[in-house]
Design a protein around this motif. Structure first.
Motif, PDB file in Angstrom:
ATOM      1  N   LYS A 104      60.127 -11.041  49.167  1.00 34.11           N
ATOM      2  CA  LYS A 104      61.241 -10.270  48.605  1.00 34.11           C
ATOM      3  C   LYS A 104      62.549 -10.844  49.123  1.00 34.11           C
ATOM      4  CE  LYS A 104      58.612  -6.076  48.140  1.00 34.11           C
ATOM      5  NZ  LYS A 104      58.502  -4.662  48.443  1.00 34.11           N
ATOM      6  N   HIS A 105      63.569 -10.780  48.272  1.00 40.14           N
ATOM      7  CA  HIS A 105      64.917 -11.271  48.592  1.00 40.14           C
ATOM      8  C   HIS A 105      65.919 -10.168  48.279  1.00 40.14           C
ATOM      9  CE1 HIS A 105      63.432 -15.404  48.978  1.00 40.14           C
ATOM     10  NE2 HIS A 105      62.639 -15.080  47.950  1.00 40.14           N
ATOM     11  N   VAL A 106      66.738  -9.837  49.253  1.00 36.90           N
ATOM     12  CA  VAL A 106      67.760  -8.820  49.070  1.00 36.90           C
ATOM     13  C   VAL A 106      69.036  -9.495  48.584  1.00 36.90           C
ATOM     14  CG1 VAL A 106      69.146  -7.029  50.206  1.00 36.90           C
ATOM     15  CG2 VAL A 106      66.755  -7.400  50.892  1.00 36.90           C
ATOM     16  N   VAL A 107      69.618  -8.937  47.538  1.00 28.67           N
ATOM     17  CA  VAL A 107      70.857  -9.464  46.979  1.00 28.67           C
ATOM     18  C   VAL A 107      71.940  -8.413  47.186  1.00 28.67           C
ATOM     19  CG1 VAL A 107      72.007 -10.295  44.906  1.00 28.67           C
ATOM     20  CG2 VAL A 107      69.575 -10.782  45.275  1.00 28.67           C
ATOM     21  N   ASP A 108      73.013  -8.807  47.846  1.00 25.78           N
ATOM     22  CA  ASP A 108      74.123  -7.863  48.090  1.00 25.78           C
ATOM     23  C   ASP A 108      75.190  -8.018  47.051  1.00 25.78           C
ATOM     24  OD1 ASP A 108      72.988  -6.783  50.388  1.00 25.78           O
ATOM     25  OD2 ASP A 108      73.807  -8.386  51.639  1.00 25.78           O
TER      26      ASP A 108
END
Length: 108
Positions: A104-108
């Protein structure tokens, strides 16, 4: 190119999908006023080609974004995406190696 004239079935569709009678009449009156409404019965119009289409045979699909000309049927999307992910760029793929699709990759 296909041409599907506005006719009584077009107005019936609007009614069946929740449009008010006032909206249906405005729609029909507009197309009648512009002489784009067809009252002809099947066989009374001389088209260059006529086709019968069974909507049950139509499959939803996606295209792109990398190659919008490549149509992919929705049931095949997951498999095709995984295939294209590692396929070389010069063959229409993304050229990624050893991608963990569970990461998973968090995008701000």
């Amino acid at each position: 190119m296909g041409f599907f004239p506005v006719d009584h079935e077009s107005v019936n569709y609007l009614r069946a999908t929740g449009r008010s009678e006032e909206e249906c009449l405005a729609f029909e009156n507009y197309f009648r006023g512009t002489k784009m409404f067809v009252d002809a019965l099947k066989g009374q119009i001389d088209y260059s080609v006529e086709i019968d289409l069974d909507l049950a045979d139509v499959q939803p699909s996606v295209a792109g974004p990398k190659r919008p000309q490549d149509r992919i049927n929705l049931p095949e999307l997951g498999r095709k995406f995984r295939e294209l992910l590692e396929k070389p760029v010069h063959d229409g793929g993304y050229g990624k190696k050893q991608v963990d699709l569970r990461e998973k990759h968090v995008v701000d």
